[in-house]
Design a protein around this motif. Structure first.
Motif, PDB file in Angstrom:
ATOM      1  N   UNK A   1      49.730  16.789 -47.880  1.00 54.37           N
ATOM      2  CA  UNK A   1      48.727  17.541 -48.463  1.00 54.37           C
ATOM      3  C   UNK A   1      48.154  18.650 -47.765  1.00 54.37           C
ATOM      4  N   UNK A   2      48.506  18.646 -46.402  1.00 57.80           N
ATOM      5  CA  UNK A   2      47.987  19.927 -45.845  1.00 57.80           C
ATOM      6  C   UNK A   2      48.953  21.147 -45.930  1.00 57.80           C
ATOM      7  N   UNK A   3      50.331  20.845 -46.540  1.00 62.59           N
ATOM      8  CA  UNK A   3      51.204  21.841 -46.457  1.00 62.59           C
ATOM      9  C   UNK A   3      50.872  23.120 -47.103  1.00 62.59           C
ATOM     10  N   UNK A   4      50.006  22.857 -47.964  1.00 62.95           N
ATOM     11  CA  UNK A   4      49.582  24.224 -48.893  1.00 62.95           C
ATOM     12  C   UNK A   4      48.770  25.554 -47.903  1.00 62.95           C
ATOM     13  N   UNK A   5      48.448  24.935 -46.510  1.00 67.55           N
ATOM     14  CA  UNK A   5      48.165  25.807 -45.591  1.00 67.55           C
ATOM     15  C   UNK A   5      49.129  26.804 -45.405  1.00 67.55           C
ATOM     16  N   UNK A   6      50.403  26.641 -45.524  1.00 62.08           N
ATOM     17  CA  UNK A   6      51.371  27.555 -45.035  1.00 62.08           C
ATOM     18  C   UNK A   6      51.484  28.796 -46.019  1.00 62.08           C
ATOM     19  N   UNK A   7      51.365  28.098 -47.169  1.00 64.12           N
ATOM     20  CA  UNK A   7      51.201  29.393 -48.329  1.00 64.12           C
ATOM     21  C   UNK A   7      49.978  29.998 -48.408  1.00 64.12           C
ATOM     22  N   UNK A   8      49.000  29.568 -47.850  1.00 60.00           N
ATOM     23  CA  UNK A   8      47.564  30.321 -47.879  1.00 60.00           C
ATOM     24  C   UNK A   8      47.686  31.367 -46.672  1.00 60.00           C
ATOM     25  N   UNK A   9      48.452  30.863 -45.567  1.00 61.05           N
ATOM     26  CA  UNK A   9      48.463  31.633 -44.442  1.00 61.05           C
ATOM     27  C   UNK A   9      49.500  32.978 -44.738  1.00 61.05           C
ATOM     28  N   UNK A  10      50.422  32.757 -45.827  1.00 61.75           N
ATOM     29  CA  UNK A  10      50.941  33.894 -46.255  1.00 61.75           C
ATOM     30  C   UNK A  10      50.030  34.998 -46.928  1.00 61.75           C
ATOM     31  N   UNK A  11      48.847  34.465 -47.219  1.00 58.56           N
ATOM     32  CA  UNK A  11      47.970  35.341 -48.110  1.00 58.56           C
ATOM     33  C   UNK A  11      46.990  35.805 -47.039  1.00 58.56           C
ATOM     34  N   UNK A  12      47.010  35.228 -45.834  1.00 59.21           N
ATOM     35  CA  UNK A  12      46.103  35.790 -44.950  1.00 59.21           C
ATOM     36  C   UNK A  12      44.895  34.812 -44.524  1.00 59.21           C
ATOM     37  N   UNK A  13      45.228  33.499 -44.789  1.00 61.93           N
ATOM     38  CA  UNK A  13      44.177  32.623 -44.243  1.00 61.93           C
ATOM     39  C   UNK A  13      44.022  32.024 -43.142  1.00 61.93           C
ATOM     40  N   UNK A  14      45.047  32.195 -42.323  1.00 62.43           N
ATOM     41  CA  UNK A  14      44.875  32.102 -40.569  1.00 62.43           C
ATOM     42  C   UNK A  14      44.456  30.374 -40.267  1.00 62.43           C
ATOM     43  N   UNK A  15      45.102  29.773 -41.163  1.00 58.90           N
ATOM     44  CA  UNK A  15      44.574  28.116 -41.235  1.00 58.90           C
ATOM     45  C   UNK A  15      45.608  27.661 -39.754  1.00 58.90           C
ATOM     46  N   UNK A  16      44.887  26.759 -39.034  1.00 56.89           N
ATOM     47  CA  UNK A  16      45.802  26.003 -37.972  1.00 56.89           C
ATOM     48  C   UNK A  16      45.930  24.601 -38.284  1.00 56.89           C
ATOM     49  N   UNK A  17      47.048  24.165 -38.486  1.00 53.67           N
ATOM     50  CA  UNK A  17      47.200  22.565 -38.570  1.00 53.67           C
ATOM     51  C   UNK A  17      47.363  22.122 -37.086  1.00 53.67           C
ATOM     52  N   UNK A  18      46.781  20.852 -36.725  1.00 53.74           N
ATOM     53  CA  UNK A  18      46.857  20.276 -35.522  1.00 53.74           C
ATOM     54  C   UNK A  18      46.878  18.795 -35.659  1.00 53.74           C
ATOM     55  N   UNK A  19      47.504  18.051 -34.847  1.00 51.69           N
ATOM     56  CA  UNK A  19      47.628  16.599 -35.001  1.00 51.69           C
ATOM     57  C   UNK A  19      48.106  16.145 -35.959  1.00 51.69           C
ATOM     58  N   UNK A  20      49.077  16.900 -36.674  1.00 49.09           N
ATOM     59  CA  UNK A  20      49.641  16.170 -37.816  1.00 49.09           C
ATOM     60  C   UNK A  20      48.729  16.142 -39.204  1.00 49.09           C
ATOM     61  N   UNK A  21      47.513  16.003 -39.078  1.00 49.24           N
ATOM     62  CA  UNK A  21      46.669  15.751 -40.483  1.00 49.24           C
ATOM     63  C   UNK A  21      45.258  16.147 -40.321  1.00 49.24           C
ATOM     64  N   UNK A  22      45.168  17.308 -39.382  1.00 56.48           N
ATOM     65  CA  UNK A  22      44.181  18.061 -39.452  1.00 56.48           C
ATOM     66  C   UNK A  22      44.277  19.646 -39.535  1.00 56.48           C
ATOM     67  N   UNK A  23      43.255  20.232 -40.217  1.00 56.64           N
ATOM     68  CA  UNK A  23      43.352  21.644 -40.402  1.00 56.64           C
ATOM     69  C   UNK A  23      41.971  22.174 -39.925  1.00 56.64           C
ATOM     70  N   UNK A  24      41.991  23.470 -39.446  1.00 56.25           N
ATOM     71  CA  UNK A  24      41.046  23.871 -39.004  1.00 56.25           C
ATOM     72  C   UNK A  24      40.959  25.270 -39.893  1.00 56.25           C
ATOM     73  N   UNK A  25      39.646  25.671 -40.545  1.00 53.29           N
ATOM     74  CA  UNK A  25      40.035  26.849 -41.619  1.00 53.29           C
ATOM     75  C   UNK A  25      38.732  27.698 -41.220  1.00 53.29           C
ATOM     76  N   UNK A  26      39.057  29.125 -40.945  1.00 56.87           N
ATOM     77  CA  UNK A  26      37.938  29.533 -40.491  1.00 56.87           C
ATOM     78  C   UNK A  26      37.726  30.914 -41.465  1.00 56.87           C
ATOM     79  N   UNK A  27      36.606  31.050 -41.841  1.00 59.74           N
ATOM     80  CA  UNK A  27      36.162  31.868 -43.005  1.00 59.74           C
ATOM     81  C   UNK A  27      34.956  33.022 -42.574  1.00 59.74           C
ATOM     82  N   UNK A  28      34.919  33.819 -43.367  1.00 59.72           N
ATOM     83  CA  UNK A  28      35.365  34.121 -44.373  1.00 59.72           C
ATOM     84  C   UNK A  28      36.628  35.280 -44.208  1.00 59.72           C
ATOM     85  N   UNK A  29      37.601  34.701 -45.165  1.00 56.70           N
ATOM     86  CA  UNK A  29      38.977  35.783 -44.787  1.00 56.70           C
ATOM     87  C   UNK A  29      39.169  36.544 -46.206  1.00 56.70           C
ATOM     88  N   UNK A  30      39.736  37.928 -46.239  1.00 54.09           N
ATOM     89  CA  UNK A  30      40.297  38.487 -47.244  1.00 54.09           C
ATOM     90  C   UNK A  30      41.481  38.022 -47.403  1.00 54.09           C
TER      91      UNK A  30
END
Ligand code: EPU
Length: 425
Positions: A333-362
């Motif tokens: 369910x975190x896979x969507x982060x890869x698509x969001x990163x193509x839009x500039x979200x800069x999300x880091x996924x770590x430990x297999x099941x955690x994501x850190x989302x830093x905002x605000x992003x354009x």
């Protein structure tokens, strides 16, 4: 293939009505197999998964009709007990015919569900639950084959994990078993409570649904009923978060606060203005950048719903600060982060099941692929908040679970269209 094309930048405004809940309606259609006669269900969403469940039970000889939200099932003529691979592979929830078929006819053959967009998903709880009730269950050439020629008998059943559909499958089997069944560590989702109420109206004797210890006293037979499906809390949550992410002002009619408890709590903690009115929730945000990030961790109800996790990921890209998402239910369910990163979200996924989302992003619009149903809806949401045009490919995922998605969003002022063509790949 099909896709949604979204032009970002519009704040969502106005009123939207939530459809009937996919994850309630699907089970009620399967439960209609428990009785001969005519079951009438109102407020059933016109979505692809409902079509698949209709095809599954029609394959068995049931007759169905779906018109203007009302779905009727005639289960008199059921004379086949096989759910084929072709249908089960389209929708794992097809496994829900296992319980009612074994309970009413003493036999079922359901293709074992295979690979899934959400990751590794087992079906052992379904098989073991039926075994505990006295059925002979084996996996044979890719089919779950269950037989109970002398009927089922009540038992104490312990789930390792409060699985939603396994709880529902065992409930359907136990309502016609001899004697008393207790399910320990049962799922507590609002859809499970709705399901138990529906079965009780059919004549079943289920107590304490909504708690983790459900008691079922078997009865001889059930009768068909007429029922209106509860509103979809996941669709409601999706619109609430889409409104927040675009700095909108939306009345979500049919959003039920007690079904969205922790989600609303998190949103309030972020600073989202939420006002309950009779029949729904109004959500208002002036500027998402003035909202603060929160952490969320998905868990079975009443924990934070995994089905609302990708939408929260998108919202977190628009607010200030860093939020940690922990996905405990479905690994993919975190896979969507890869698509969001193509839009500039800069999300880091770590430990297999955690994501850190830093905002605000354009976020900036581009072509993205819907990885699954909820991830796809989240990408549309990201498109609404992004600059320029976002194309969300593989939109069929989204159509599985959202009724008239683009029409509802257009009604709120979104610039969105849907394209479907054999030429699109
Ligand atoms: N699990 C097992 N063995 C089993 C069954 C489940 O190990 O026999 C594990 C799964 O691998 C997973 C966990 O238990 O890690 C939770 O799965 P659960 O069985 O609760 O999920 P489900 O019943 O298959 C329903 C919803 C999903 C929703 C989940 C979690 C329906 C038709 N589906 O699935 O909805 O994400 O509960 O709340 O009710 C969606 O609507 O997008 C969707 C995927």
């Amino acid at each position: 293939m099909s896709r949604f094309i979204v032009e970002g930048g519009n704040r969502l405004r106005g009123e939207v009505r939530v459809s009937g809940a996919k994850n309630a309606a699907l089970k009620l259609v399967a439960a209609a197999l428990l009785t001969s006669g005519r079951t009438v269900l109102h407020n059933v969403p016109d979505i692809k998964d409902i079509g698949t469940m209709r095809a599954v039970i029609e394959e068995m000889g049931a007759r169905t009709e779906h018109d203007s939200g009302t779905l009727t099932v005639e289960a008199e003529g059921v004379d086949s007990f096989v759910a084929p691979y072709e249908l089960v592979r389209q929708m794992r929830a097809s496994i829900l015919v296992l319980g009612p078929l074994v309970a009413r006819f003493g036999q079922a053959e359901v293709s074992a569900p295979g690979g899934c967009d959400l990751g590794f998903r087992k079906f052992d709880f379904h098989m073991n639950g039926l075994r505990a009730l006295g059925a002979e269950v084996e996996l044979d050439h890719g089919f779950i084959k269950a037989r109970a020629p002398r009927g089922l008998r009540g038992a104490d059943i312990y789930f390792d994990y409060p699985s939603v559909t396994a709880t529902e499958n065992v409930m359907m089997a136990a309502v016609l078993a001899r004697g008393r069944t207790v399910i320990e560590n049962a799922a507590r989702e609002p859809e499970v409570v709705e399901f138990a109420n529906f079965l009780n109206r059919m004549g079943a004797r289920i107590r304490n649904a909504g708690s983790s210890r459900v008691e079922i006293e078997g009865v001889e037979e059930l009768h068909p009923v007429e029922h209106t499906v509860m509103p979809d809390r996941i669709e409601a949550g999706t619109f609430i978060m889409a409104a927040a992410a675009t700095g909108g002002d939306v009345r979500v009619v049919g959003a039920v606060p007690r079904h969205l408890g922790l989600t609303l709590d998190k949103l309030r903690a972020m600073g989202v203005e939420l006002e309950e009115f009779a029949g729904g929730i109004r959500v208002r945000v002036d500027d998402p950048r003035e909202l603060a990030a929160v952490d969320v961790s998905t868990l079975p109800f009443p924990g934070y719903a995994t089905d609302l996790q990708p939408q929260m990921m998108v919202l977190l890209t628009q607010v200030s600060g860093a939020g940690v998402i922990t996905e405990n239910v479905f690994e993919n369910r975190l896979r969507v982060a890869e698509e969001l990163n193509r839009m500039g979200a800069g999300i880091d996924v770590f430990g297999g099941h955690r994501a850190i989302v830093r905002g605000p992003k354009r976020l900036s619009g581009t072509i993205v692929q819907a990885p699954d149903l909820r991830g796809g809806a989240a990408l549309v949401m990201a498109g609404l908040a992004a600059e320029g045009v976002t194309t969300v490919d593989r939109a069929t995922h989204i159509l599985r679970g959202y009724e008239r998605f683009e029409a509802k969003l257009s009604g709120l002022g979104a610039a969105i269209s849907y394209e479907s063509s054999a030429a699109l790949v």
